[in-house]
Scaffold this active site. Structure first.
Site, mmCIF file in Angstrom:
data_model
loop_
_atom_site.group_PDB
_atom_site.id
_atom_site.type_symbol
_atom_site.label_atom_id
_atom_site.label_comp_id
_atom_site.label_asym_id
_atom_site.label_seq_id
_atom_site.Cartn_x
_atom_site.Cartn_y
_atom_site.Cartn_z
ATOM 1 N N GLN A 101 0.848 -1.199 0.000
ATOM 2 C CA GLN A 101 0.000 0.000 0.000
ATOM 3 C C GLN A 101 0.882 1.247 0.000
ATOM 4 O O GLN A 101 0.386 2.356 -0.114
ATOM 5 C CB GLN A 101 -0.875 0.016 1.252
ATOM 6 C CG GLN A 101 -1.822 -1.163 1.345
ATOM 7 C CD GLN A 101 -2.438 -1.261 2.740
ATOM 8 O OE1 GLN A 101 -3.456 -0.654 3.024
ATOM 9 N NE2 GLN A 101 -1.808 -2.021 3.615
ATOM 10 N N ASN A 102 2.182 1.046 0.152
ATOM 11 C CA ASN A 102 3.082 2.190 0.294
ATOM 12 C C ASN A 102 3.406 2.799 -1.066
ATOM 13 O O ASN A 102 3.592 2.087 -2.049
ATOM 14 C CB ASN A 102 4.379 1.768 0.985
ATOM 15 C CG ASN A 102 4.108 1.217 2.366
ATOM 16 O OD1 ASN A 102 3.018 1.415 2.900
ATOM 17 N ND2 ASN A 102 5.066 0.537 2.947
ATOM 18 N N HIS A 119 -1.422 1.348 -4.353
ATOM 19 C CA HIS A 119 -1.835 2.747 -4.135
ATOM 20 C C HIS A 119 -1.010 3.727 -4.973
ATOM 21 O O HIS A 119 -1.084 4.937 -4.752
ATOM 22 C CB HIS A 119 -1.755 3.115 -2.645
ATOM 23 C CG HIS A 119 -2.834 2.466 -1.821
ATOM 24 N ND1 HIS A 119 -2.867 2.495 -0.450
ATOM 25 C CD2 HIS A 119 -3.939 1.750 -2.195
ATOM 26 C CE1 HIS A 119 -3.934 1.834 -0.014
ATOM 27 N NE2 HIS A 119 -4.586 1.369 -1.050
ATOM 28 N N CYS A 127 -1.284 14.209 -15.313
ATOM 29 C CA CYS A 127 -1.932 15.463 -15.711
ATOM 30 C C CYS A 127 -3.443 15.331 -15.513
ATOM 31 O O CYS A 127 -4.054 14.366 -15.979
ATOM 32 C CB CYS A 127 -1.603 15.802 -17.157
ATOM 33 S SG CYS A 127 -2.454 17.301 -17.695
ATOM 34 N N CYS A 130 -4.836 16.019 -19.533
ATOM 35 C CA CYS A 130 -4.649 15.051 -20.631
ATOM 36 C C CYS A 130 -4.361 13.635 -20.113
ATOM 37 O O CYS A 130 -4.325 12.690 -20.892
ATOM 38 C CB CYS A 130 -3.543 15.518 -21.583
ATOM 39 S SG CYS A 130 -1.881 15.435 -20.893
ATOM 40 N N CYS A 147 1.600 20.439 -16.611
ATOM 41 C CA CYS A 147 1.989 19.466 -17.633
ATOM 42 C C CYS A 147 2.752 20.178 -18.762
ATOM 43 O O CYS A 147 2.268 21.191 -19.275
ATOM 44 C CB CYS A 147 0.710 18.834 -18.156
ATOM 45 S SG CYS A 147 0.932 17.694 -19.514
ATOM 46 N N GLY A 187 2.861 -4.572 9.018
ATOM 47 C CA GLY A 187 2.837 -3.125 9.267
ATOM 48 C C GLY A 187 1.693 -2.378 8.631
ATOM 49 O O GLY A 187 1.886 -1.296 8.088
ATOM 50 N N SER A 189 -2.475 -1.101 9.418
ATOM 51 C CA SER A 189 -3.536 -1.037 10.420
ATOM 52 C C SER A 189 -4.740 -1.874 9.982
ATOM 53 O O SER A 189 -5.631 -2.134 10.782
ATOM 54 C CB SER A 189 -3.961 0.417 10.657
ATOM 55 O OG SER A 189 -4.251 1.050 9.431
HETATM 56 P P1 OAD Z 1 -1.274 3.048 8.984
HETATM 57 O O1 OAD Z 1 -0.544 4.280 9.382
HETATM 58 O O2 OAD Z 1 -2.763 3.061 9.044
HETATM 59 O O3 OAD Z 1 -0.795 1.830 9.891
HETATM 60 C C1 OAD Z 1 0.553 1.552 10.095
HETATM 61 C C2 OAD Z 1 0.653 0.275 10.902
HETATM 62 O O4 OAD Z 1 2.028 -0.038 11.049
HETATM 63 C C3 OAD Z 1 0.070 0.354 12.296
HETATM 64 O O5 OAD Z 1 -0.757 -0.784 12.524
HETATM 65 C C4 OAD Z 1 1.293 0.321 13.210
HETATM 66 O O6 OAD Z 1 1.037 -0.335 14.438
HETATM 67 C C5 OAD Z 1 2.262 -0.468 12.363
HETATM 68 N N1 OAD Z 1 3.700 -0.226 12.622
HETATM 69 C C6 OAD Z 1 4.310 0.941 12.951
HETATM 70 N N2 OAD Z 1 5.637 0.771 13.051
HETATM 71 C C7 OAD Z 1 5.884 -0.539 12.778
HETATM 72 C C8 OAD Z 1 7.074 -1.329 12.703
HETATM 73 N N3 OAD Z 1 8.275 -0.817 12.928
HETATM 74 N N4 OAD Z 1 6.946 -2.635 12.386
HETATM 75 C C9 OAD Z 1 5.705 -3.188 12.162
HETATM 76 N N5 OAD Z 1 4.570 -2.481 12.220
HETATM 77 C C10 OAD Z 1 4.643 -1.182 12.509
HETATM 78 O O7 OAD Z 1 -0.750 2.657 7.518
HETATM 79 P P2 OAD Z 1 -1.390 1.691 6.440
HETATM 80 O O8 OAD Z 1 -2.065 0.535 7.070
HETATM 81 O O9 OAD Z 1 -0.334 1.431 5.433
HETATM 82 O O10 OAD Z 1 -3.669 5.016 1.599
HETATM 83 O O11 OAD Z 1 -2.478 2.633 5.804
HETATM 84 C C11 OAD Z 1 -3.219 2.158 4.733
HETATM 85 C C12 OAD Z 1 -3.495 3.272 3.766
HETATM 86 O O12 OAD Z 1 -4.112 4.362 4.444
HETATM 87 C C13 OAD Z 1 -2.274 3.907 3.140
HETATM 88 O O13 OAD Z 1 -1.758 3.213 2.036
HETATM 89 C C14 OAD Z 1 -2.784 5.222 2.712
HETATM 90 C C15 OAD Z 1 -3.521 5.593 3.961
HETATM 91 O O14 OAD Z 1 -4.480 6.495 3.794
HETATM 92 C C16 OAD Z 1 -3.988 6.023 0.804
HETATM 93 O O15 OAD Z 1 -3.444 7.101 0.854
HETATM 94 C C17 OAD Z 1 -5.073 5.683 -0.170
#
Ligand code: OAD
Length: 243
Positions: A101-102, A119, A127, A130, A147, A187, A189
């Site tokens: 998701q990163n 993502h 752009c 276009c 653009c 890692g 949520s």
């Molecule tokens: P979050 O910020 O929601 O969650 C990060 C998770 O990583 C949490 O559960 C933390 O407990 C865990 N964490 C933190 N440090 C860690 C470590 N060192 N080792 C293991 N776990 C660790 O991020 P995402 O779940 O990636 O999407 O969020 C999902 C999506 O929401 C993102 O891709 C982004 C955001 O909005 C969009 O922008 C569409």
């Protein structure tokens, strides 16, 4: 935790079809802030204030300020031991898919190849007029980049809340989740769809599922293995016997 790790290592060493899903937590030890946590993500904004098409339409300069901040931050960091361990895992497994998701590009920088950036990627721009997509690794794109082809306003080529994922990409992610024997969730949520449902789709098709996170998530109770701790420490332990 030790017993969990040893049992999980046995599963991984035998598995031929492995899918991994990562979220912001895997890049936390590289110095990239996660999205959810105390104090909001950037200044006092929550991610849902700055990562929507509505926010961009309302105030594109503010959203570019946020993305320029992220570009600058991410240009100064590098991949960590967790990203590297997933490159090792990919080498070891016949049928491997890494879904992330990163948008920070750190998996690719570390050397992951069979990668789905569902993502999008922070370094791509699109752009709004276009639709052309280009790669631009500038740390600062300026207040309101345009653009070069048509003069339209550029936006980050990432998926924002309320937007659909690339259909081909999500199709591949679902297929990889439904066809694997083992799925590792690292890692995240686990609250943003459709990524959050992938582990359940894997489990419904008979895969074992495991979670690595520093804390419990809404998905923890459904996991076959829960390893609590930093990804940069646990992932290298999982692959240490491969060499
Ligand atoms: P979050 O910020 O929601 O969650 C990060 C998770 O990583 C949490 O559960 C933390 O407990 C865990 N964490 C933190 N440090 C860690 C470590 N060192 N080792 C293991 N776990 C660790 O991020 P995402 O779940 O990636 O999407 O969020 C999902 C999506 O929401 C993102 O891709 C982004 C955001 O909005 C969009 O922008 C569409």
């Amino acid at each position: 935790m030790e017993k969990g790790i040893n049992e999980l290592k046995k599963v991984i060493i035998r598995a031929k079809r492995v899918t991994v899903l990562t979220g912001a937590g895997i890049s936390a030890e590289s110095g990239v802030p996660t999205f959810r946590g105390s104090g909001g993500l950037w200044r006092n904004y929550e991610v849902t204030d700055v990562a929507t098409p509505q926010a961009f339409a309302r105030d594109p300069k503010l959203i570019w300020e946020f993305y320029n901040w992220r570009r600058d931050l991410i240009s100064k960091v590098t991949f960590n031991a967790g990203h590297k361990a997933l490159v090792e895992l990919e080498k070891h497994v016949n049928d491997f898919t890494l879904i992330t998701q990163n948008v920070d590009g750190l998996h690719r920088q570390a050397g992951s190849k069979r990668l789905l950036e569902i993502h999008g990627n922070l370094w791509e721009v699109r752009c709004t007029k276009c639709g052309v997509v280009t790669m631009d690794r500038s740390k600062n794109m300026g207040q309101l980049p345009t653009c070069t082809a048509c003069g339209g306003i550029l936006r980050p080529n990432v998926i924002w809340f309320g937007e659909s994922l690339n259909p081909d990409m999500i199709h591949k992610a679902i297929e990889a989740s439904q066809n694997c024997e083992f799925m590792l969730i690292v890692g995240t949520s686990g609250i943003v769809q459709p990524a959050a449902s992938l582990a359940f789709q894997a489990k419904a098709k008979g895969a074992l599922i495991a979670e690595i996170n520093i804390e419990q998530t809404p998905q923890s109770g459904h996991m076959d293995f829960v390893l609590t701790g930093p990804a940069g420490e646990i992932l290298p332990m999982l692959v240490e016997d491969f060499n």
